[in-house]
Write an enzyme that holds these catalytic residues in place. Structure first.
Site, PDB file in Angstrom:
ATOM      1  N   LYS A 153      -4.279  16.119  -7.748  1.00 45.94           N
ATOM      2  CA  LYS A 153      -3.563  15.808  -8.784  1.00 45.94           C
ATOM      3  C   LYS A 153      -2.947  16.904  -9.227  1.00 45.94           C
ATOM      4  O   LYS A 153      -1.730  17.071  -9.666  1.00 45.94           O
ATOM      5  CB  LYS A 153      -4.573  15.327 -10.035  1.00 45.94           C
ATOM      6  CG  LYS A 153      -4.991  13.991  -9.840  1.00 45.94           C
ATOM      7  CD  LYS A 153      -3.753  12.625  -9.852  1.00 45.94           C
ATOM      8  CE  LYS A 153      -4.527  11.451  -9.946  1.00 45.94           C
ATOM      9  NZ  LYS A 153      -3.202  10.248  -9.876  1.00 45.94           N
ATOM     10  N   ASP A 160       1.032  -1.227  -0.103  1.00 44.63           N
ATOM     11  CA  ASP A 160      -0.045  -0.113   0.093  1.00 44.63           C
ATOM     12  C   ASP A 160       0.845   1.269  -0.098  1.00 44.63           C
ATOM     13  O   ASP A 160       1.618   1.559   1.123  1.00 44.63           O
ATOM     14  CB  ASP A 160      -0.868   0.035   1.183  1.00 44.63           C
ATOM     15  CG  ASP A 160      -1.852   1.260   1.126  1.00 44.63           C
ATOM     16  OD1 ASP A 160      -1.656   2.099   0.442  1.00 44.63           O
ATOM     17  OD2 ASP A 160      -2.876   1.118   2.037  1.00 44.63           O
ATOM     18  N   ILE A 205      -9.382   7.928 -19.993  1.00 43.66           N
ATOM     19  CA  ILE A 205      -8.656   6.649 -20.380  1.00 43.66           C
ATOM     20  C   ILE A 205      -9.588   5.420 -20.311  1.00 43.66           C
ATOM     21  O   ILE A 205     -10.131   5.298 -19.092  1.00 43.66           O
ATOM     22  CB  ILE A 205      -7.281   6.258 -19.689  1.00 43.66           C
ATOM     23  CG1 ILE A 205      -6.400   7.617 -19.921  1.00 43.66           C
ATOM     24  CG2 ILE A 205      -6.650   5.170 -20.245  1.00 43.66           C
ATOM     25  CD1 ILE A 205      -5.688   7.853 -20.946  1.00 43.66           C
ATOM     26  N   TYR A 218     -10.205  15.164  -5.697  1.00 41.43           N
ATOM     27  CA  TYR A 218      -9.162  14.309  -6.811  1.00 41.43           C
ATOM     28  C   TYR A 218      -8.501  15.405  -7.549  1.00 41.43           C
ATOM     29  O   TYR A 218      -7.232  15.034  -7.670  1.00 41.43           O
ATOM     30  CB  TYR A 218     -10.314  13.453  -7.656  1.00 41.43           C
ATOM     31  CG  TYR A 218      -9.366  12.669  -8.502  1.00 41.43           C
ATOM     32  CD1 TYR A 218      -8.587  11.623  -8.237  1.00 41.43           C
ATOM     33  CD2 TYR A 218      -9.451  13.132  -9.959  1.00 41.43           C
ATOM     34  CE1 TYR A 218      -7.842  10.953  -9.256  1.00 41.43           C
ATOM     35  CE2 TYR A 218      -8.736  12.534 -10.890  1.00 41.43           C
ATOM     36  CZ  TYR A 218      -7.883  11.386 -10.627  1.00 41.43           C
ATOM     37  OH  TYR A 218      -7.321  10.842 -11.459  1.00 41.43           O
ATOM     38  N   GLY A 219      -9.099  16.226  -8.110  1.00 48.82           N
ATOM     39  CA  GLY A 219      -8.305  17.291  -9.166  1.00 48.82           C
ATOM     40  C   GLY A 219      -7.394  18.014  -8.305  1.00 48.82           C
ATOM     41  O   GLY A 219      -6.324  18.139  -8.709  1.00 48.82           O
ATOM     42  N   ALA A 220      -7.681  18.546  -6.953  1.00 51.06           N
ATOM     43  CA  ALA A 220      -6.697  19.137  -6.276  1.00 51.06           C
ATOM     44  C   ALA A 220      -5.537  18.274  -5.909  1.00 51.06           C
ATOM     45  O   ALA A 220      -4.717  19.108  -5.962  1.00 51.06           O
ATOM     46  CB  ALA A 220      -7.396  19.818  -5.028  1.00 51.06           C
TER      47      ALA A 220
HETATM   48  N1  LIG Z   1      -8.543   5.969 -16.352  1.00 43.53           N
HETATM   49  C1  LIG Z   1      -8.647   7.376 -16.233  1.00 43.53           C
HETATM   50  O1  LIG Z   1      -9.394   7.857 -17.059  1.00 43.53           O
HETATM   51  C2  LIG Z   1      -7.746   8.119 -15.750  1.00 43.53           C
HETATM   52  C3  LIG Z   1      -7.438   9.643 -16.091  1.00 43.53           C
HETATM   53  C4  LIG Z   1      -6.649  10.328 -15.369  1.00 43.53           C
HETATM   54  C5  LIG Z   1      -5.726   9.853 -14.377  1.00 43.53           C
HETATM   55  N2  LIG Z   1      -5.832   8.631 -14.100  1.00 43.53           N
HETATM   56  C6  LIG Z   1      -4.709   8.150 -12.915  1.00 43.53           C
HETATM   57  O2  LIG Z   1      -4.093   7.116 -13.709  1.00 43.53           O
HETATM   58  C7  LIG Z   1      -3.566   6.134 -12.653  1.00 43.53           C
HETATM   59  C8  LIG Z   1      -4.008   4.733 -12.784  1.00 43.53           C
HETATM   60  O3  LIG Z   1      -5.478   4.645 -12.690  1.00 43.53           O
HETATM   61  P1  LIG Z   1      -6.433   3.761 -13.743  1.00 43.53           P
HETATM   62  O4  LIG Z   1      -7.170   4.549 -14.547  1.00 43.53           O
HETATM   63  O5  LIG Z   1      -5.215   2.574 -14.393  1.00 43.53           O
HETATM   64  O6  LIG Z   1      -7.240   2.675 -12.590  1.00 43.53           O
HETATM   65  P2  LIG Z   1      -7.042   1.273 -12.263  1.00 43.53           P
HETATM   66  O7  LIG Z   1      -7.273   0.570 -13.462  1.00 43.53           O
HETATM   67  O8  LIG Z   1      -8.175   1.383 -10.881  1.00 43.53           O
HETATM   68  O9  LIG Z   1      -5.584   1.168 -11.721  1.00 43.53           O
HETATM   69  C9  LIG Z   1      -5.222   1.661 -10.335  1.00 43.53           C
HETATM   70  C10 LIG Z   1      -4.027   0.839  -9.585  1.00 43.53           C
HETATM   71  O10 LIG Z   1      -3.507   1.587  -8.518  1.00 43.53           O
HETATM   72  C11 LIG Z   1      -3.492   0.537  -7.579  1.00 43.53           C
HETATM   73  N3  LIG Z   1      -3.790   1.348  -6.037  1.00 43.53           N
HETATM   74  C12 LIG Z   1      -4.754   2.253  -5.753  1.00 43.53           C
HETATM   75  N4  LIG Z   1      -4.266   2.536  -4.806  1.00 43.53           N
HETATM   76  C13 LIG Z   1      -3.231   2.172  -4.203  1.00 43.53           C
HETATM   77  C14 LIG Z   1      -2.406   2.163  -2.968  1.00 43.53           C
HETATM   78  N5  LIG Z   1      -2.720   2.938  -2.069  1.00 43.53           N
HETATM   79  N6  LIG Z   1      -1.147   1.466  -3.232  1.00 43.53           N
HETATM   80  C15 LIG Z   1      -0.907   0.620  -4.007  1.00 43.53           C
HETATM   81  N7  LIG Z   1      -1.660   0.640  -5.150  1.00 43.53           N
HETATM   82  C16 LIG Z   1      -2.851   1.461  -5.332  1.00 43.53           C
HETATM   83  C17 LIG Z   1      -4.818  -0.308  -7.863  1.00 43.53           C
HETATM   84  O11 LIG Z   1      -4.710  -1.687  -7.123  1.00 43.53           O
HETATM   85  P3  LIG Z   1      -5.399  -1.789  -5.809  1.00 43.53           P
HETATM   86  O12 LIG Z   1      -6.815  -1.108  -5.745  1.00 43.53           O
HETATM   87  O13 LIG Z   1      -5.610  -3.417  -5.671  1.00 43.53           O
HETATM   88  O14 LIG Z   1      -4.515  -1.490  -5.029  1.00 43.53           O
HETATM   89  C18 LIG Z   1      -4.516  -0.335  -9.298  1.00 43.53           C
HETATM   90  O15 LIG Z   1      -3.601  -1.571  -9.722  1.00 43.53           O
HETATM   91  C19 LIG Z   1      -4.283   6.700 -11.341  1.00 43.53           C
HETATM   92  O16 LIG Z   1      -3.181   7.518 -10.742  1.00 43.53           O
HETATM   93  C20 LIG Z   1      -5.544   7.548 -11.752  1.00 43.53           C
HETATM   94  O17 LIG Z   1      -5.738   8.673 -11.001  1.00 43.53           O
HETATM   95  C21 LIG Z   1      -6.692   7.845 -14.653  1.00 43.53           C
END
Ligand SMILES: NC(=O)c1ccc[n+]([C@@H]2O[C@H](COP(=O)([O-])OP(=O)(O)OC[C@H]3O[C@@H](n4cnc5c(N)ncnc54)[C@H](OP(=O)(O)O)[C@@H]3O)[C@@H](O)[C@H]2O)c1
Length: 238
Positions: A146, A54, A175, A142-144
Site C-alpha cells: 500500500k 481479475d 473501516i 500488505y502495508g509495504a
Molecule cells: N476495510 C478496511 O478496514 C480497509 C482499510 C484500509 C484499506 N482498505 C482497502 O480498501 C479496499 C477495499 O477493501 P474492502 O475493505 O472494501 O474489502 P472487501 O469488502 O473485501 O472488498 C474488496 C473488493 O475487491 C475485489 N477484489 C479483490 N481482489 C480483486 C482482484 N484481483 N480483481 C478484482 N477485484 C478484486 C473483491 O471482490 P472479489 O474478491 O470477489 O474479487 C471486492 O469486490 C482494498 O484495497 C483494501 O485494501 C480496507
C-alpha cells in the site's frame, strides 16, 4: 454531462459504496470483481454495469478497458489481504508467495488497470486508489504494497497532471462493514482500533465514498499526487 466511472472491486465494501455514490449522481458506473455471479448480483442491486475481471490479469484487464471509449473516473478499490497458501515448498518459497500475492492484489491491480485506460481518461477526470493506514506503520507485506501504491499514484499524478487528470490515494483507516477481515475481526481488536481514533468510532464505507466523490468533484481539481488520510485521527501527518 453523464460521467463514466469504473470501480474495480466494486462488488463489496468500500468499492461498492463508491459505486453507489456515483450511481446516485446518475453517472454511468461499471464495477468489477473476480467472481462472475457476485459481480452480476451486485451490479443488479446497484443498478450499474458489472464486468467480471481479475485486476491482476493483464488479458482480462485489457478486455475490460476495450469496453470504454472514454473514462472520467477510475477508482482502484480492488485489494485485500491475500491468504498465506500452505505449499510444499520451503519457508522462503512461502515468504515469496505471500509478497507476490500482496504485490499483485494491492499494487499491480491498480497499475495494470490505470495503464489499460490511460489513453481513455478525459481531461477533468481522476484516478483514485484506495490505500491504507497500514502503509504508515509497519503493515508487513500488505502495508509495504500500500505504501508502494501511494508512491506509484504520486508518479501517475506527475504523468497525468498536464492532461488535466488528477491521481490520489485515499489512505483508509479501519473501516467496518466490509469483507476485508473475512470474519476474523474480534470484538477486542475492533475496540482497540476504535480507541486509537480521535472521534472514537470506526470508519464507514460512506466516509470513503464521500471522500472519493469530493476528489472527483470541481472542488478537488487542485488536489493531486496526495495521500488523503481518512482515519478519524488514528494516524496524523504531524
Ligand atoms: N476495510 C478496511 O478496514 C480497509 C482499510 C484500509 C484499506 N482498505 C482497502 O480498501 C479496499 C477495499 O477493501 P474492502 O475493505 O472494501 O474489502 P472487501 O469488502 O473485501 O472488498 C474488496 C473488493 O475487491 C475485489 N477484489 C479483490 N481482489 C480483486 C482482484 N484481483 N480483481 C478484482 N477485484 C478484486 C473483491 O471482490 P472479489 O474478491 O470477489 O474479487 C471486492 O469486490 C482494498 O484495497 C483494501 O485494501 C480496507
Amino acid at each position: 454531462m453523464t460521467r463514466t466511472v469504473l470501480v474495480t472491486g466494486g462488488t463489496s465494501g468500500i468499492g461498492r459504496a463508491i459505486a453507489a455514490r456515483f450511481a446516485a449522481d446518475r453517472a454511468e458506473v461499471f464495477i468489477t470483481g473476480r467472481d462472475p455471479d457476485t459481480v452480476e448480483r451486485a451490479a443488479e442491486e446497484l443498478g450499474v454495469h458489472g464486468v467480471a475481471c481479475d485486476a491482476t490479469d493483464p488479458g482480462q484487464v485489457a478486455e475490460l478497458a476495450a469496453r470504454f471509449s472514454e473514462l472520467d473516473v477510475l477508482v482502484n478499490a480492488a485489494g485485500g489481504l491475500p491468504q498465506a497458501e500452505p505449499g510444499n515448498g520451503s519457508a522462503l518459497d512461502a515468504v515469496l508467495a505471500l509478497w507476490q500475492a500482496n504485490l499483485a492484489q494491492n499494487l499491480l491491480s491498480a497499475v495494470l488497470t490505470a495503464a489499460s485506460v490511460r489513453d481513455k481518461l478525459t481531461s477533468g477526470g481522476c484516478v483514485i486508489s484506495i490505500g491504507s493506514i497500514g502503509a504508515e506503520r509497519g503493515g508487513g507485506a500488505y502495508g509495504a504494497t500500500k505504501a508502494a501504491l501511494a508512491a506509484w499514484s504520486a508518479s501517475l499524478s506527475r504523468d497525468l497532471g498536464p492532461h488535466g487528470i488528477t491521481s490520489n490515494v485515499i489512505s483508509a483507516g479501519y473501516i467496518a462493514g466490509t469483507n476485508f477481515f473475512r470474519g476474523q475481526m474480534t470484538d477486542e481488536r475492533h475496540r482497540a482500533l476504535v480507541e486509537e481514533t480521535h472521534n472514537k468510532r470506526p470508519g464507514t464505507v460512506e466516509d470513503i465514498a464521500e471522500t472519493a466523490y469530493f476528489l472527483a468533484s470541481p472542488g478537488g481539481r487542485h488536489i493531486t499526487g496526495q495521500a488523503i488520510h481518512v482515519n478519524g485521527g488514528a494516524f496524523t501527518t504531524r
